[in-house]
Design an enzyme around this catalytic site. Sequence first.
Site, PDB file in Angstrom:
ATOM      1  N   LYS A   1      28.094 -85.124  -4.545  1.00  0.00           N
ATOM      2  CA  LYS A   1      27.923 -85.846  -3.381  1.00  0.00           C
ATOM      3  C   LYS A   1      26.563 -85.729  -3.374  1.00  0.00           C
ATOM      4  CE  LYS A   1      31.391 -85.919  -0.596  1.00  0.00           C
ATOM      5  NZ  LYS A   1      32.007 -85.566   1.182  1.00  0.00           N
TER       6      LYS A   1
ATOM      7  N   GLU B   1      27.657 -73.929   7.052  1.00  0.00           N
ATOM      8  CA  GLU B   1      28.222 -74.513   6.269  1.00  0.00           C
ATOM      9  C   GLU B   1      28.911 -73.448   5.348  1.00  0.00           C
ATOM     10  OE1 GLU B   1      28.604 -77.375   5.519  1.00  0.00           O
ATOM     11  OE2 GLU B   1      27.342 -78.712   5.331  1.00  0.00           O
TER      12      GLU B   1
ATOM     13  N   LYS C   1      34.384 -74.010  -2.336  1.00  0.00           N
ATOM     14  CA  LYS C   1      34.169 -75.570  -2.844  1.00  0.00           C
ATOM     15  C   LYS C   1      34.388 -75.842  -4.588  1.00  0.00           C
ATOM     16  CE  LYS C   1      31.148 -79.280  -2.174  1.00  0.00           C
ATOM     17  NZ  LYS C   1      29.930 -79.956  -1.252  1.00  0.00           N
TER      18      LYS C   1
ATOM     19  N   GLU D   1      37.044 -87.119  -3.289  1.00  0.00           N
ATOM     20  CA  GLU D   1      37.891 -87.174  -1.435  1.00  0.00           C
ATOM     21  C   GLU D   1      38.399 -88.380  -1.289  1.00  0.00           C
ATOM     22  OE1 GLU D   1      34.486 -86.342   0.729  1.00  0.00           O
ATOM     23  OE2 GLU D   1      35.279 -87.677   2.336  1.00  0.00           O
TER      24      GLU D   1
ATOM     25  N   ARG E   1      39.576 -83.682  -0.817  1.00  0.00           N
ATOM     26  CA  ARG E   1      37.753 -83.037  -0.140  1.00  0.00           C
ATOM     27  C   ARG E   1      37.787 -83.666   1.301  1.00  0.00           C
ATOM     28  NH1 ARG E   1      32.914 -84.479  -3.890  1.00  0.00           N
ATOM     29  NH2 ARG E   1      31.439 -83.565  -2.629  1.00  0.00           N
TER      30      ARG E   1
ATOM     31  N   ASN F   1      34.573 -81.263   5.224  1.00  0.00           N
ATOM     32  CA  ASN F   1      33.935 -81.721   6.681  1.00  0.00           C
ATOM     33  C   ASN F   1      34.244 -81.907   7.810  1.00  0.00           C
ATOM     34  OD1 ASN F   1      32.192 -84.196   5.613  1.00  0.00           O
ATOM     35  ND2 ASN F   1      33.543 -84.974   4.121  1.00  0.00           N
TER      36      ASN F   1
ATOM     37  N   HIS G   1      32.035 -81.671  10.421  1.00  0.00           N
ATOM     38  CA  HIS G   1      31.003 -83.297  10.373  1.00  0.00           C
ATOM     39  C   HIS G   1      31.003 -84.505  10.957  1.00  0.00           C
ATOM     40  CE1 HIS G   1      29.829 -80.067   7.735  1.00  0.00           C
ATOM     41  NE2 HIS G   1      29.313 -81.017   6.611  1.00  0.00           N
TER      42      HIS G   1
ATOM     43  N   HIS H   1      27.765 -85.432  12.297  1.00  0.00           N
ATOM     44  CA  HIS H   1      27.070 -86.793  12.385  1.00  0.00           C
ATOM     45  C   HIS H   1      26.476 -86.941  12.772  1.00  0.00           C
ATOM     46  CE1 HIS H   1      28.604 -86.486   7.400  1.00  0.00           C
ATOM     47  NE2 HIS H   1      27.346 -85.569   8.074  1.00  0.00           N
TER      48      HIS H   1
ATOM     49  N   HIS I   1      21.241 -80.187   9.835  1.00  0.00           N
ATOM     50  CA  HIS I   1      22.020 -80.165   9.532  1.00  0.00           C
ATOM     51  C   HIS I   1      23.121 -79.874   9.982  1.00  0.00           C
ATOM     52  CE1 HIS I   1      25.731 -82.450   7.245  1.00  0.00           C
ATOM     53  NE2 HIS I   1      25.969 -81.324   6.621  1.00  0.00           N
TER      54      HIS I   1
HETATM   55  P1  NAD Z   1      16.580 -79.548   3.572  1.00  0.00           P
HETATM   56  O1  NAD Z   1      16.618 -79.573   2.606  1.00  0.00           O
HETATM   57  O2  NAD Z   1      15.749 -79.914   4.841  1.00  0.00           O
HETATM   58  O3  NAD Z   1      15.633 -78.243   3.801  1.00  0.00           O
HETATM   59  C1  NAD Z   1      15.421 -77.646   5.214  1.00  0.00           C
HETATM   60  C2  NAD Z   1      14.115 -76.865   5.377  1.00  0.00           C
HETATM   61  O4  NAD Z   1      13.832 -75.739   4.660  1.00  0.00           O
HETATM   62  C3  NAD Z   1      13.797 -77.716   4.456  1.00  0.00           C
HETATM   63  O5  NAD Z   1      12.146 -78.503   5.865  1.00  0.00           O
HETATM   64  C4  NAD Z   1      12.810 -77.346   3.042  1.00  0.00           C
HETATM   65  O6  NAD Z   1      11.863 -78.007   2.988  1.00  0.00           O
HETATM   66  C5  NAD Z   1      12.643 -76.108   3.953  1.00  0.00           C
HETATM   67  N1  NAD Z   1      13.468 -75.112   2.303  1.00  0.00           N
HETATM   68  C6  NAD Z   1      13.780 -75.502   1.116  1.00  0.00           C
HETATM   69  N2  NAD Z   1      13.948 -74.527   0.585  1.00  0.00           N
HETATM   70  C7  NAD Z   1      12.746 -73.180   1.221  1.00  0.00           C
HETATM   71  C8  NAD Z   1      12.613 -71.952   0.410  1.00  0.00           C
HETATM   72  N3  NAD Z   1      13.022 -71.445  -0.530  1.00  0.00           N
HETATM   73  N4  NAD Z   1      11.899 -71.162   1.076  1.00  0.00           N
HETATM   74  C9  NAD Z   1      11.481 -72.077   2.722  1.00  0.00           C
HETATM   75  N5  NAD Z   1      11.250 -73.181   2.877  1.00  0.00           N
HETATM   76  C10 NAD Z   1      12.040 -73.968   2.187  1.00  0.00           C
HETATM   77  O7  NAD Z   1      17.393 -79.160   4.428  1.00  0.00           O
HETATM   78  P2  NAD Z   1      18.968 -78.254   3.909  1.00  0.00           P
HETATM   79  O8  NAD Z   1      20.062 -77.253   5.133  1.00  0.00           O
HETATM   80  O9  NAD Z   1      18.614 -77.709   2.784  1.00  0.00           O
HETATM   81  O10 NAD Z   1      20.325 -79.579   3.696  1.00  0.00           O
HETATM   82  C11 NAD Z   1      21.095 -80.479   4.695  1.00  0.00           C
HETATM   83  C12 NAD Z   1      20.573 -81.894   3.678  1.00  0.00           C
HETATM   84  O11 NAD Z   1      21.906 -81.529   2.886  1.00  0.00           O
HETATM   85  C13 NAD Z   1      21.576 -82.554   4.824  1.00  0.00           C
HETATM   86  O12 NAD Z   1      20.836 -84.386   4.362  1.00  0.00           O
HETATM   87  C14 NAD Z   1      22.695 -82.889   4.577  1.00  0.00           C
HETATM   88  O13 NAD Z   1      23.370 -84.249   4.278  1.00  0.00           O
HETATM   89  C15 NAD Z   1      22.911 -82.383   2.920  1.00  0.00           C
HETATM   90  N6  NAD Z   1      24.245 -82.271   2.844  1.00  0.00           N
HETATM   91  C16 NAD Z   1      24.991 -82.395   1.448  1.00  0.00           C
HETATM   92  C17 NAD Z   1      25.515 -82.288   1.026  1.00  0.00           C
HETATM   93  C18 NAD Z   1      26.429 -82.404  -0.264  1.00  0.00           C
HETATM   94  O14 NAD Z   1      28.047 -82.784  -0.464  1.00  0.00           O
HETATM   95  N7  NAD Z   1      25.878 -83.662  -0.923  1.00  0.00           N
HETATM   96  C19 NAD Z   1      26.226 -80.948   1.471  1.00  0.00           C
HETATM   97  C20 NAD Z   1      26.224 -80.643   3.203  1.00  0.00           C
HETATM   98  C21 NAD Z   1      24.847 -81.082   3.358  1.00  0.00           C
HETATM   99  N1  GLY Z   2      30.134 -81.151   1.370  1.00  0.00           N
HETATM  100  C1  GLY Z   2      31.038 -81.761   1.464  1.00  0.00           C
HETATM  101  C2  GLY Z   2      31.729 -82.661   0.618  1.00  0.00           C
HETATM  102  O1  GLY Z   2      31.017 -81.725  -0.523  1.00  0.00           O
HETATM  103  O2  GLY Z   2      32.575 -82.857   0.456  1.00  0.00           O
END
Ligand code: NAD
Ligand code: GLY
Length: 372
Positions: free
Chosen positions: A149, A191, A233, A243, A247, A251, A254, A258, A271
């Site tokens: 995704k 998560e 997953k 989905e 799938r 969520n 979520h 969201h 998030h």
């Molecule tokens: P993020 O990418 O904003 O990272 C969180 C923070 O940690 C940021 O400030 C980043 O710069 C920092 N950071 C990252 N790695 C680090 C490290 N090793 N050391 C120090 N700092 C670090 O947030 P997240 O929680 O990783 O991801 C949230 C995003 O993921 C949301 O946009 C959400 O919608 C998305 N998401 C997508 C899916 C999918 O299936 N594609 C699933 C769940 C969440």
């Molecule tokens: N995080 C939800 C999905 O990947 O479907």
Amino acid sequence: MMKTLAAISRVDIDLQDRSYPIAIGPSLFDDPLSYAALPCASSALIVSNSTVAPLYAHRLESALRGKYSHIHQVVLPDGEEFKTWETLNLIFDALLQNGCDRKTVLFALGGGVVGDMTGFAAASYMRGVPFVQIPTTLLAQVDSSVGGKTGINHPLGKNMIGAFYQPLLVVCDLDTLKTLPTRELSAGLAEVIKYGPIADLVFFDWIEAHIDALLSRDPASLAHAVKRCCEIKASVVAQDERESGLRAILNFGHTFGHAIEAGLGYGQWLHGEAVGCGMVMAACLSERLGLVDSARVRRLKTLIQNAGLPVTGPVLDVTDNAGRYLELMRLDKKSLGGDIRFVVIDGPARASLRGAPDALVREVIDACCLRV
Ligand code: NAD
Ligand code: GLY
């Protein structure tokens, strides 16, 4: 330096010609061997952000040097509020300014925001170029980097613009979690916890027993959690990549989460924090629908709290808070014809998607949110 093979696990995502491995272990992202099986190309683009690039991009670049003649970098601003068209365009600018061709491999180095945007850029640049996920947050290692995704937010709704597009490889280097801020670690645990009620109660029990070890970043506990989450997953995604049904259980929490993120403004609550609180609300809804007993809901709420996450929802509107939640949730991607559909727990380690009367949802929001 030689690595002990026992420390590295592999989980496979089985999607016919789009199958790929997830490598999990220490000292992986800066090891050229991690990338040995990738197809040959002349150039690579490392996409990272202003926090992660200074920590890790130079080491990734060194690891890729023997494989690609041209390695470019683009550093995005850091934060959920930058998961936008404008930021996405910085990736396209870098690709075009550096003359990148359709074999160029994109490397997403960062958390879920960098991963989702890099994946979407890879899906659309020249109608599709290969990409690799190198998730550096717990949340990204257990969820967002896996399953394809990709996308960006719209001011009116989270992750509304995007594509399903699978990476060639996911490299979960557990060492990168050492520099993760504590608040982000907790957000990732939301998560992790999610997989328990929807798929694996043995894993839920294990998380309960190991929550302190996870919070103190015990390497063996983190390794087990990342591997088990990726296995669950992988199984769900292999059955329902785009989905059309199953799938959606990923969520859980979520829909409410969201709404919290969009309602407060992206970046106010993380998030994972919104998802953690959203799971409490979704579990509460499941209980009111008569699908799960109160003891199970209490255990989930306690675990989320013990992970350092909020369990009481914020007020999004002082005059009609529940109305504002409902308005935002109607924009959820799972809504059909304006009817909100929630992921509810409806059995031990089982979840499903269903609607609920607005009046009942209002009761849940009133019961689970801060008082005005
Ligand atoms: P993020 O990418 O904003 O990272 C969180 C923070 O940690 C940021 O400030 C980043 O710069 C920092 N950071 C990252 N790695 C680090 C490290 N090793 N050391 C120090 N700092 C670090 O947030 P997240 O929680 O990783 O991801 C949230 C995003 O993921 C949301 O946009 C959400 O919608 C998305 N998401 C997508 C899916 C999918 O299936 N594609 C699933 C769940 C969440
Ligand atoms: N995080 C939800 C999905 O990947 O479907």
